[in-house]
Motif scaffolding. Structure first.
Motif, PDB file in Angstrom:
ATOM      1  N   UNK A 116       1.148  -1.506   0.122  1.00 38.24           N
ATOM      2  CA  UNK A 116       0.039  -0.197   0.292  1.00 38.24           C
ATOM      3  C   UNK A 116       0.960   1.345   0.140  1.00 38.24           C
ATOM      4  N   UNK A 117       1.300   2.243  -0.869  1.00 37.33           N
ATOM      5  CA  UNK A 117       2.092   3.346  -1.353  1.00 37.33           C
ATOM      6  C   UNK A 117       1.766   4.388  -0.501  1.00 37.33           C
ATOM      7  N   UNK A 118       2.351   4.680   0.237  1.00 38.21           N
ATOM      8  CA  UNK A 118       2.122   5.852   1.499  1.00 38.21           C
ATOM      9  C   UNK A 118       2.927   7.459   0.946  1.00 38.21           C
ATOM     10  N   UNK A 119       4.594   6.813   0.461  1.00 36.73           N
ATOM     11  CA  UNK A 119       5.260   7.536   0.479  1.00 36.73           C
ATOM     12  C   UNK A 119       5.867   7.284  -1.054  1.00 36.73           C
ATOM     13  N   UNK A 120       6.046   6.545  -1.290  1.00 32.83           N
ATOM     14  CA  UNK A 120       6.885   5.979  -2.869  1.00 32.83           C
ATOM     15  C   UNK A 120       5.650   5.750  -3.291  1.00 32.83           C
ATOM     16  N   UNK A 121       5.800   6.084  -4.946  1.00 32.82           N
ATOM     17  CA  UNK A 121       4.300   6.055  -5.599  1.00 32.82           C
ATOM     18  C   UNK A 121       5.059   5.935  -6.904  1.00 32.82           C
ATOM     19  N   UNK A 122       4.528   4.738  -8.141  1.00 28.95           N
ATOM     20  CA  UNK A 122       5.519   4.527  -9.319  1.00 28.95           C
ATOM     21  C   UNK A 122       5.010   4.043 -10.136  1.00 28.95           C
ATOM     22  N   UNK A 123       4.720   4.795 -11.065  1.00 29.58           N
ATOM     23  CA  UNK A 123       3.534   4.382 -12.744  1.00 29.58           C
ATOM     24  C   UNK A 123       4.958   3.729 -13.557  1.00 29.58           C
ATOM     25  N   UNK A 146      -0.774  18.107  -4.439  1.00 28.41           N
ATOM     26  CA  UNK A 146      -0.199  16.476  -4.387  1.00 28.41           C
ATOM     27  C   UNK A 146       0.248  16.418  -5.921  1.00 28.41           C
ATOM     28  N   UNK A 147       0.398  15.577  -5.531  1.00 26.38           N
ATOM     29  CA  UNK A 147       0.687  14.206  -7.148  1.00 26.38           C
ATOM     30  C   UNK A 147      -0.537  13.411  -7.152  1.00 26.38           C
ATOM     31  N   UNK A 148      -0.971  13.299  -8.204  1.00 28.04           N
ATOM     32  CA  UNK A 148      -2.076  12.564  -8.651  1.00 28.04           C
ATOM     33  C   UNK A 148      -2.131  11.067  -9.506  1.00 28.04           C
ATOM     34  N   UNK A 149      -2.429  10.417  -7.801  1.00 31.05           N
ATOM     35  CA  UNK A 149      -1.638   9.158  -8.484  1.00 31.05           C
ATOM     36  C   UNK A 149      -2.921   7.378  -9.153  1.00 31.05           C
ATOM     37  N   UNK A 150      -4.214   8.577  -9.510  1.00 35.14           N
ATOM     38  CA  UNK A 150      -4.881   7.744  -9.801  1.00 35.14           C
ATOM     39  C   UNK A 150      -4.661   6.720 -10.930  1.00 35.14           C
ATOM     40  N   UNK A 151      -4.149   6.627 -11.867  1.00 37.12           N
ATOM     41  CA  UNK A 151      -3.696   6.228 -13.311  1.00 37.12           C
ATOM     42  C   UNK A 151      -2.578   5.513 -13.514  1.00 37.12           C
ATOM     43  N   UNK A 152      -2.463   5.780 -11.938  1.00 33.96           N
ATOM     44  CA  UNK A 152      -0.841   4.528 -11.260  1.00 33.96           C
ATOM     45  C   UNK A 152      -0.877   3.086 -11.952  1.00 33.96           C
ATOM     46  N   UNK A 153       0.225   2.559 -12.363  1.00 33.15           N
ATOM     47  CA  UNK A 153      -0.307   1.332 -12.460  1.00 33.15           C
ATOM     48  C   UNK A 153       1.953   0.169 -12.705  1.00 33.15           C
ATOM     49  N   UNK A 154       1.751  -0.819 -13.039  1.00 33.44           N
ATOM     50  CA  UNK A 154       3.034  -1.481 -12.799  1.00 33.44           C
ATOM     51  C   UNK A 154       2.129  -2.480 -14.197  1.00 33.44           C
ATOM     52  N   UNK A 155       2.572  -2.053 -15.706  1.00 35.26           N
ATOM     53  CA  UNK A 155       2.381  -2.660 -16.615  1.00 35.26           C
ATOM     54  C   UNK A 155       3.648  -2.541 -18.083  1.00 35.26           C
TER      55      UNK A 155
END
Length: 209
Positions: A116-123, A146-155
Motif C-alpha cells: 500500500x503506497x504511502x510515500x513511494x509511488x511508482x508508475x 499533491x501528485x495524482x496517482x489515480x492512473x498509476x500502474x505497473x504494466x
C-alpha cells in the motif's frame, strides 16, 4: 611670593560620579560576545539546518534517480517482465519491493509500503510512441499540489516496446524553520507543508529479448 587669585572651581561630585559610571558602562564589553551571538544565532542556525536539509534531500533524490535507472535497465533488458509467461515476471507488489531494495541504502520503505503506497509511488506503462509521453507532472490541482496517482500502474510492455517509468517519493522535512523553503508540496488550506517530492523518470525502448 604668595600669589593670591581665584581657585579653580571643582565639578560637582554627583556629576563626576555619574560620568564615571556611564564611562565604565560604555567601556565594559564583557557581555558583547554573548549579545552578538544571540543576535546572529537564529539566522545562523536557519542557514545551517537549511543547508543540511537541502543536502540530504538532494542526496536522497540522487538515490531515487540511480534506482530508477537501474530498474529501467532491468526492464529494458528483460530481467524484469510483466505478464510474459516467464520466470522474470513480477507482480506490482514484487516490483515495488524490488524498488524498495534499490533505495534501501538511504531510504527505507515501511513493511506495508510494497503493498500500500504511502510515500513511494511508482508508475510503469507502455506508450505507442514518444509523442504520447505525458508532458507534465500529474497533480491533483495547481502548482505545489499533491501528485495524482489515480492512473498509476505497473504494466510494462514486452520486447521492442516503448516504456516509461516514473518514481515519486515524499521526503519528510524534519526542521520546522526551513519547511516552507525546502518543501515543494503545498497542502490545501493554511497547514504547514511537510514533504519534499522527489521525482525520477526514465523512458526507453525494450530490447528484443
Amino acid at each position: 611670593m604668595l600669589r593670591i587669585g581665584r581657585t579653580p572651581r571643582q565639578k560637582p561630585g554627583g556629576l563626576k560620579a555619574r560620568t564615571g559610571i556611564f564611562g565604565r558602562l560604555k567601556k565594559d564589553r564583557s557581555g558583547a560576545t554573548a549579545l552578538e551571538f544571540a543576535i546572529l544565532a537564529m539566522p545562523f542556525f536557519v542557514i545551517l539546518f537549511a543547508s543540511v536539509e537541502t543536502f540530504v534531500a538532494f542526496t536522497g533524490e540522487q538515490v531515487i534517480n540511480a534506482a530508477t535507472d537501474n530498474i529501467a535497465r532491468q526492464i529494458r533488458t528483460g530481467q524484469i517482465t510483466f505478464n510474459q509467461g516467464k520466470s522474470t515476471d513480477k507482480t506490482r507488489t514484487e516490483f515495488r519491493a524490488a524498488v524498495c531494495q534499490e533505495i534501501a541504502v538511504m531510504i527505507s520503505c515501511s513493511a506495508s509500503e510494497a503493498e500500500t503506497p504511502s510515500k513511494l509511488f511508482i508508475d510503469v506503462r507502455t506508450v505507442s510512441s514518444y509523442d504520447n509521453l505525458p508532458p507534465t507532472l500529474p497533480r491533483t490541482g495547481g502548482a505545489g499540489s499533491d501528485i495524482n496517482t489515480a492512473g498509476f500502474d505497473f504494466a510494462p510492455g514486452g520486447p521492442g516496446t516503448i516504456n516509461m517509468i516514473r518514481i515519486y517519493y515524499r521526503w519528510t522535512v524534519i526542521t520546522d524553520l526551513v519547511r516552507p523553503y525546502v518543501t515543494n508540496l503545498r497542502p490545501a488550506g493554511s497547514s504547514m507543508p511537510n514533504d519534499y517530492l522527489m521525482v525520477a523518470t526514465s523512458t526507453f525502448q525494450t530490447e528484443n529479448y
